[in-house]
Design an enzyme around this catalytic site. Structure first.
Site, PDB file in Angstrom:
ATOM      1  N   LYS A 136       8.950   4.820   6.905  1.00  0.00           N
ATOM      2  CA  LYS A 136       9.006   4.152   5.869  1.00  0.00           C
ATOM      3  C   LYS A 136       9.402   3.224   5.633  1.00  0.00           C
ATOM      4  O   LYS A 136      10.765   3.539   5.326  1.00  0.00           O
ATOM      5  CB  LYS A 136       8.653   5.261   4.526  1.00  0.00           C
ATOM      6  CG  LYS A 136       7.940   3.893   3.621  1.00  0.00           C
ATOM      7  CD  LYS A 136       7.530   4.612   1.907  1.00  0.00           C
ATOM      8  CE  LYS A 136       7.834   3.535   1.168  1.00  0.00           C
ATOM      9  NZ  LYS A 136       6.875   3.378  -0.098  1.00  0.00           N
ATOM     10  N   LYS A 195       4.576   3.397   8.166  1.00  0.00           N
ATOM     11  CA  LYS A 195       4.024   2.963   7.671  1.00  0.00           C
ATOM     12  C   LYS A 195       5.374   1.467   7.246  1.00  0.00           C
ATOM     13  O   LYS A 195       6.419   1.926   7.271  1.00  0.00           O
ATOM     14  CB  LYS A 195       4.318   3.212   5.409  1.00  0.00           C
ATOM     15  CG  LYS A 195       3.788   2.550   5.019  1.00  0.00           C
ATOM     16  CD  LYS A 195       3.966   3.248   3.836  1.00  0.00           C
ATOM     17  CE  LYS A 195       4.124   2.198   2.049  1.00  0.00           C
ATOM     18  NZ  LYS A 195       4.582   2.691   1.393  1.00  0.00           N
TER      19      LYS A 195
END
Ligand code: PBG
Length: 327
Positions: free
Chosen positions: A194, A247
């Site tokens: 992330k 992400k």
């Protein structure tokens, strides 16, 4: 013209084009991210994400029904609590918004697969993803709270938990606590790779979770790096993660590709709020064909190596798949 190899031969009509497709998509791999808000009656549109809402309990149930009817059978739940404090206590309150929402959904729609986002940022008064020591987000004290939060979600009926905080060691921390309470079969989807991304801007408006000072760069990843992402993914595999997420999605297709090559677990990609809002804005202005862009973004994410796609366009995509516009 002496030319034996003509790549255009298999592009001649829609039937042959569909026959030779290398990437196929399936509604079963879609996850719809959804916001539930404590104390809200009805639903409230998120201004930075037109077409997306914060849901109260009743309207949440109606939305779940619509999703199931369209063939979207998995959601990622985010909670917006009424009460925030320094240690994010509403995150692990057995009567908190997520705990209530999960129980409510499971009582009406047991077939809906409910994944909960596990993080502190929506619940802390300072908006950071963990406990502060001075101005620094302290890793190890945060781990305990994350594990408590995950356990409370599972006790409420969550099918899977998805930690998004980016603290070190949280997969092992959560796994140990779930196992100690007998939840050995509950999977963990790790937001392993992330990045500290400006693509989360609209989400922070939606969830009221922007940090009140500083940024998230001391825990989320620097977007210049990809080997670091592989390290994060590998550590989470070792700690017992069941699914690895990358992400955001759109600007990170190379990362999705690398992770999917290196890791022997399903890979999820999260097309985040900023991706959604850019498409909506450009579509509204008539600069792009919104529907075709949604399809192309989705297929490119799967083509890069994602097995699972989290997207605010899940319902639209399910419809496009039914119509054979992508497939
Ligand atoms: C919570 C969390 C965020 C997102 C998912 N979980 C925000 C953040 O890290 O600031 C972003 C999702 C999106 O932008 O759609 N930590």
């Amino acid at each position: 013209m002496d030319m034996q190899k003509r790549p255009r031969r298999i592009r001649g009509n829609e039937t042959v084009r569909r026959m030779v497709r290398e990437t196929r998509v399936d509604k079963a791999s879609l996850i719809y991210p959804m916001f539930v808000m404590e104390g809200l009656q009805g639903k409230e549109e998120i201004s930075a994400m037109p077409g997306q809402y914060r849901y109260g309990m009743d309207s949440m149930n109606r939305k779940i029904e619509t999703l199931l009817n369209k063939g979207v059978s998995s959601i990622m739940l985010f909670g917006i609590p009424q009460h925030k404090d320094a240690c994010g206590s509403s995150a692990y309150d057995s009567q908190g918004i997520i705990q209530q929402a999960v129980a409510e959904i499971k009582s009406h729609f047991p077939e809906m697969y409910v994944i909960t986002d596990v993080c502190m940022c929506e619940y802390t008064s300072h908006g950071h993803c963990g406990m502060l020591k001075g101005d620094y987000v302290d890793n190890d004290t945060t781990l305990e709270l994350l594990a408590k939060t995950a356990l409370s979600h599972v006790e409420a009926g969550a099918d899977m938990v998805a930690p998004s905080d980016m603290m070190d060691g949280r997969i092992a921390g959560i796994r140990n606590v779930l196992d100690a309470h007998g939840y050995v079969e509950t999977p963990i989807m790790s937001y392993a790779v992330k990045y500290a991304s400006s693509f989360y801007g609209p989400f922070r408006e939606a969830a009221g979770s922007a940090p009140s000072f500083g940024d998230r760069k001391s825990y989320q990843m620097d977007f210049h790096n990809v080997k670091e992402g592989l390290k994060e993914a590998q550590l989470d595999v070792e700690e017992g993660a069941d699914i690895i997420m990358v992400k955001p999605a759109l600007s990170y297709l190379d990362v999705i590709h690398r992770v999917s090559e290196e890791v022997n677990l399903p890979v999820a990609a999260y097309s985040v709020s900023g991706e959604y809002s850019m498409v909506k804005a450009a579509g509204k202005l008539g600069y792009i064909d919104e529907e075709k862009i949604i399809c192309e973004m989705a297929v490119s994410t799967y083509r890069a190596g994602a097995d699972i796609y989290l997207t605010y366009f899940a319902e639209e995509l399910a419809g496009f798949m039914d119509e054979g516009r992508i497939g």
